[in-house]
Design an enzyme around this catalytic site. Structure first.
Site, mmCIF file in Angstrom:
data_model
loop_
_atom_site.group_PDB
_atom_site.id
_atom_site.type_symbol
_atom_site.label_atom_id
_atom_site.label_comp_id
_atom_site.label_asym_id
_atom_site.label_seq_id
_atom_site.Cartn_x
_atom_site.Cartn_y
_atom_site.Cartn_z
ATOM 1 N N ILE B 39 6.977 -1.063 5.623
ATOM 2 C CA ILE B 39 6.385 0.269 5.437
ATOM 3 C C ILE B 39 7.446 1.326 5.727
ATOM 4 O O ILE B 39 7.984 1.387 6.830
ATOM 5 C CB ILE B 39 5.156 0.423 6.370
ATOM 6 C CG1 ILE B 39 4.025 -0.470 5.851
ATOM 7 C CG2 ILE B 39 4.712 1.882 6.460
ATOM 8 C CD1 ILE B 39 2.884 -0.645 6.822
ATOM 9 N N ASP B 40 7.766 2.144 4.720
ATOM 10 C CA ASP B 40 8.791 3.175 4.916
ATOM 11 C C ASP B 40 8.155 4.431 5.511
ATOM 12 O O ASP B 40 6.953 4.481 5.758
ATOM 13 C CB ASP B 40 9.542 3.458 3.614
ATOM 14 C CG ASP B 40 8.645 4.053 2.534
ATOM 15 O OD1 ASP B 40 7.530 4.523 2.845
ATOM 16 O OD2 ASP B 40 9.069 4.056 1.356
ATOM 17 N N SER B 41 8.978 5.465 5.730
ATOM 18 C CA SER B 41 8.469 6.605 6.498
ATOM 19 C C SER B 41 7.371 7.366 5.747
ATOM 20 O O SER B 41 6.401 7.812 6.351
ATOM 21 C CB SER B 41 9.611 7.536 6.891
ATOM 22 O OG SER B 41 10.196 8.080 5.730
ATOM 23 N N MET B 44 4.288 5.380 6.052
ATOM 24 C CA MET B 44 3.807 5.495 7.432
ATOM 25 C C MET B 44 3.020 6.795 7.608
ATOM 26 O O MET B 44 1.957 6.823 8.224
ATOM 27 C CB MET B 44 5.020 5.465 8.378
ATOM 28 C CG MET B 44 4.661 5.358 9.826
ATOM 29 S SD MET B 44 3.808 3.784 10.179
ATOM 30 C CE MET B 44 3.264 4.135 11.838
#
Lengths: 409, 82
Positions: B39-41, B44
């Site tokens: 999960i990337d920022s 997120m």
């Protein structure tokens, strides 16, 4: 100047989820128009309750991670790009020599409107952080550039319903000018949402034949009453002939000529003289180094609006004569707006490759003065056995005219 | 009425599964959002946007991206509820 060839084709649209299924459905005269599975017409008093929705829903093709991060228009473009890239044999190309030109007529309209609903109903803190990258009209070009590593440039020329064809025309120029060896190009649209339906209906541009959705899109028929909204994408892989031959690629056809013009007449209806459309076709034909009589087939823009079809047919006959075989494939797919010019370029490529013009369905009473040879219920063979040329026309609100000449390989 | 930690974990797993297509069982307390769940920022922040609504808490954006494991997020939400 490098010659530009077509080495990959991909599409998802109302009559097929890929190119082979789409071509088979087109040759057999299949309608992709359906009554919508929702209550928009009743709830919002929209006079249209049908459209051409995708034959194969995007969620059946792409993983959740993609569908959550892409507007539906980008999902469609990516599905078509994946097919086109695989069809081209996943060419090995220097990333700085790989370009992308993929556009849409409207852009991420679902994303925009959903986000605005969220702001109104729940406040700004509930707006999702991917909203901006999803709604941008260049979102499909950007996602495809990232997906395939295209670093020569990623562009999204917008010209309403001419967008898909304009993207392919620009891609040709990108290769000819030496900026790229390979370009992924095309158009996409996902606008079957109550707002665009309401807005197009208000212009009286849409057919309201709700009791017969499959018979609603009737290009060149005297009872035609407007276009039918469709959705989907078409993507082609274009390549310089030198690059394609060096890697032994299969060549579907040659993208031989590009012609573009603007009516400078009105922001909505076309110039009734058809002068701008005629000029686009003449420029494309000259660019291909042929004359109008050399054109055997035209995939017409023909959306089935009362005003538009005849203007175009007369312009075609002035350029190509009266014996040219004309097909209006929107009769089957509906009008894919920014996707239309790209999907119809694919039909045109297949027509010269297979030497077969696809049918126009729903024409029970053709315009009596139609100055071209309309291909009706059955496909028809393109004449001769040497190289064959065909034109794909795409026109957009705003007076944007694009004509592409395709030659058999 | 504040939710228990296991209720928060289950709710969070539901959001992550919806967003990523991963099975909810994979969303364990020790799982790292970035390393284990990929999960990337931006994802997120999306997940925390849904979590704010679901758990009726406020998760400032700068906190959302500093939560490393699922347990970190559960703890943050539990504390924010109190």
């Amino acid at each position: 100047m490098p010659e530009v060839v077509v080495t990959g084709l991909g599409t998802t649209n109302p009559i097929g989820g890929n190119v082979p299924d789409t071509w088979a459905a087109a040759l057999s005269g299949t309608s992709g128009i359906r009554t919508l599975d929702n209550d928009w017409a009743e709830r919002y008093e929209i006079p249209v309750d049908f459209a051409g929705t995708l034959k194969v829903p995007a969620g059946e093709v792409l993983p959740v991670r993609d569908t959550k991060r892409m507007d539906p228009s980008t999902q469609f473009a990516v599905i078509a790009a994946d097919e086109a890239w695989a069809d081209a044999g996943a060419p090995e190309v220097d990333p700085e020599r790989l370009g992308v030109v993929v556009s849409s007529g409207i852009g991420g309209v679902w994303t925009i409107l959903n986000a605005w609903d969220t702001v109104k109903e729940k406040g700004a803190r509930r707006v999702l952080p991917m909203t901006v990258p999803m709604l941008m009209p260049n979102s499909s070009a950007a996602f495809i550039s990232v997906r395939f590593g295209g670093k020569a440039g990623a562009h999204a020329p917008v010209s309403a319903c001419a967008s898909g064809a304009e993207a392919i025309g620009d891609a040709v120029e990108m290769i000819r000018s030496g900026r790229a060896d390979v370009v992924i190009a095309g158009g996409t649209e996902a606008a079957i949402h109550p707002m665009p339906l309401a807005a197009f209906a208000k212009m009286q541009a849409l057919s309201t034949r709700c009791d017969d959705p499959q018979g609603a899109c009737r290009p060149y028929d005297v009872t035609r009453d407007g276009f039918v909204m469709g959705e989907g994408a078409g993507i082609v892989v274009l390549e310089s002939r030198e690059h394609a031959e060096a890697r032994g690629a299969r060549i579907h056809a040659v993208l031989a000529g590009v012609g573009m013009s603007a009516d400078a007449y009105d922001v909505a209806p076309p110039d009734p003289s058809g002068a701008g459309q005629e000029r686009a076709m003449r420029l494309a034909v000259a660019d291909a180094g042929i004359v109008g009589d050399d054109v055997a087939h035209v995939n017409a823009h023909a959306t089935a609006t009362p005003a538009g079809d005849l203007v175009e047919a007369k312009a075609i006959s002035r350029v190509c004569g009266e014996s040219v075989l004309v097909s209006a494939t929107k009769s089957m797919t509906g009008h894919l707006l920014g996707g239309a010019g790209a999907v119809e370029t694919i039909f045109t490529v297949l027509a010269v490759r297979e030497r077969l013009a696809p049918p126009t369905i729903n024409v029970t009473e053709p315009e009596p003065e139609l100055p071209v040879d309309l291909v009706r219920d059955q496909p028809r063979a393109l004449p001769g056995d040497g190289p064959v040329h065909a034109i794909n026309n795409a026109f957009g609100f705003g007076g944007h005219n694009v004509a592409l000449v395709v030659r058999s390989a | 009425m504040a939710l228990t930690e296991s209720e928060i974990l289950a709710g969070l797993a539901e959001i992550v599964a919806e967003e990523t297509g991963l099975p909810a069982e994979q969303v364990t307390p020790e799982a790292s959002f970035a390393d284990d769940l990929d999960i990337d920022s931006l994802s997120m922040m999306t997940i925390m946007t849904y979590a704010e609504e679901k758990f009726e808490v406020r998760i400032p954006d700068e906190d959302a991206t500093s939560l490393s494991t699922v347990q970190d997020a559960v703890d943050f939400i539990a504390k924010a509820q109190a």
